[in-house]
Design a protein around this motif. Structure first.
Motif, short mmCIF file in Angstrom:
data_model
loop_
_atom_site.label_atom_id
_atom_site.label_comp_id
_atom_site.label_asym_id
_atom_site.label_seq_id
_atom_site.Cartn_x
_atom_site.Cartn_y
_atom_site.Cartn_z
N ARG A 242 -14.50 12.67 -76.10
CA ARG A 242 -14.03 12.82 -74.72
C ARG A 242 -13.66 11.47 -74.14
N LEU A 243 -12.53 11.42 -73.43
CA LEU A 243 -12.13 10.19 -72.75
C LEU A 243 -12.98 9.99 -71.52
N LEU A 244 -13.51 8.77 -71.38
CA LEU A 244 -14.41 8.46 -70.28
C LEU A 244 -13.76 7.59 -69.20
N GLY A 245 -12.78 6.79 -69.59
CA GLY A 245 -12.15 5.88 -68.63
C GLY A 245 -10.85 5.33 -69.17
N ARG A 246 -10.07 4.74 -68.25
CA ARG A 246 -8.75 4.21 -68.63
C ARG A 246 -8.43 2.99 -67.78
N ALA A 247 -7.72 2.03 -68.39
CA ALA A 247 -7.23 0.86 -67.67
C ALA A 247 -5.81 0.58 -68.10
N LYS A 248 -4.94 0.32 -67.15
CA LYS A 248 -3.54 0.02 -67.45
C LYS A 248 -3.41 -1.44 -67.90
N LEU A 249 -2.58 -1.68 -68.91
CA LEU A 249 -2.29 -3.02 -69.41
C LEU A 249 -0.83 -3.37 -69.15
N ASP A 250 -0.53 -4.66 -69.24
CA ASP A 250 0.85 -5.09 -69.00
C ASP A 250 1.74 -4.90 -70.23
N SER A 251 1.13 -4.78 -71.40
CA SER A 251 1.85 -4.47 -72.64
C SER A 251 0.80 -4.03 -73.66
N ALA A 252 1.24 -3.65 -74.84
CA ALA A 252 0.32 -3.11 -75.84
C ALA A 252 -0.72 -4.15 -76.26
N HIS A 253 -1.92 -3.70 -76.54
CA HIS A 253 -2.97 -4.60 -77.02
C HIS A 253 -2.69 -4.96 -78.48
N SER A 254 -2.97 -6.20 -78.83
CA SER A 254 -2.86 -6.62 -80.22
C SER A 254 -4.20 -7.07 -80.79
N TYR A 255 -5.20 -7.28 -79.90
CA TYR A 255 -6.51 -7.69 -80.38
C TYR A 255 -7.58 -7.36 -79.35
N LEU A 256 -8.76 -6.94 -79.86
CA LEU A 256 -9.92 -6.66 -79.02
C LEU A 256 -11.13 -7.35 -79.64
N GLU A 257 -11.98 -7.92 -78.80
CA GLU A 257 -13.24 -8.48 -79.29
C GLU A 257 -14.27 -8.47 -78.17
#
Length: 278
Positions: A242-257
């Motif tokens: 289930r989706l719990l939350g969402r945040a808009k970004l300025d462009s696609a993500h290329s890395y998460l840490e």
């Protein structure tokens, strides 16, 4: 015609891979239609422009989630640690076809998970590619072999990241190119139970491509974005999808840490630092 040929190729590949390992379930549940209105579970602490050569070290990050300090532009996760044993990174031959290790992750309870790709079109092309996960003990003994192609819903989609927590194998079935070429039926995150050998859940379409990560044992951070398409992060319940939350970004993500209690998000143009509320 191309779709029919791609589907025939996908089915043939799935049968071949299944012959090489234990039988596994069919694709399972389809994604829920549409993305519901979601609360904001991401708080932006800071945002800065990209700098340098767009490598994790440019932002004080380890790069552990995408092949060390490699450039961040690649749309999928590749990670073969130098400390990984040879059995976790060596190519695998399945039905006279070479599969190359792309991800080798050490597991908290011991052993290794390896994600393999067979790319007949060359390089890391998604066209005609096949995907396979093998879980082994520390001594190399095989525990699980999961051909992913029979679990995919749409021909010529691509598995761009795979993670394992306990018996929960999570992977994304991503658009290889613009989502319109798939009638927007791609880029879903999938939860598969190794013990039950079945798909437990799928997030809605267009919620997961590129890299994702477990924020903790109960929640997953993922995102979807592509050129000229809306770009968002999503927080996902690992038990239900289930989706719990969402945040808009300025462009696609290329890395998460994750570093401490903060999430670092690198997009095509920015470096975000966020707080996450599971």
């Amino acid at each position: 015609m191309r779709t029919l040929l791609a589907l025939a190729s996908l089915l043939t590949a799935g049968v071949t891979l299944l012959a090489a390992g234990a039988a596994h379930a069919a694709p399972g549940p389809k994604p829920r239609a549409g993305i519901p209105k979601l609360p904001a579970r991401f708080e932006v602490v800071s945002k800065g422009a990209l700098k340098g050569g767009a490598r994790p070290s440019d932002y004080g990050l380890t790069g552990e989630n995408k092949g060390g300090d490699d450039p961040l532009a690649l749309r999928l996760r590749t990670s073969l640690p130098a400390a990984a044993p040879a059995f976790a990174t060596a190519p695998l031959e399945v039905a006279d076809r070479p599969f190359h290790a792309v991800i080798a992750d050490p597991l908290p309870d011991g052993g290794w998970m390896t994600f393999y790709r067979h790319n007949p079109a060359g390089g890391l092309s998604y066209v005609g590619a096949d995907f396979l996960v093998v879980v082994r003990d520390d001594d190399g003994r095989e525990r699980h072999r999961v051909p992913l192609d029979p679990l995919l819903l749409t021909p010529e989609t691509e598995v761009q990241d795979v993670r394992l927590r306990g018996d929960l194998l999570v992977f994304n079935e991503a658009c290889g190119t613009y989502s319109r070429n798939y009638r927007r039926k791609c880029s879903t995150l999938v939860g598969y139970d190794l013990g039950q050998r079945r798909v437990l859940w799928r997030t809605p379409w267009l919620t997961s491509n590129n890299q994702f990560l477990f924020w903790d044992d109960r929640t997953i951070v993922t995102g979807y974005g592509f050129t000229a398409e809306p770009d968002h992060l999503y927080l996902v319940d690992a038990r239900s999808g289930r989706l719990l939350g969402r945040a808009k970004l300025d462009s696609a993500h290329s890395y998460l840490e994750r570093m401490g209690d903060e999430l670092h998000v690198i997009t095509y143009g920015s470096h975000f630092v966020m707080r996450v509320t599971p």
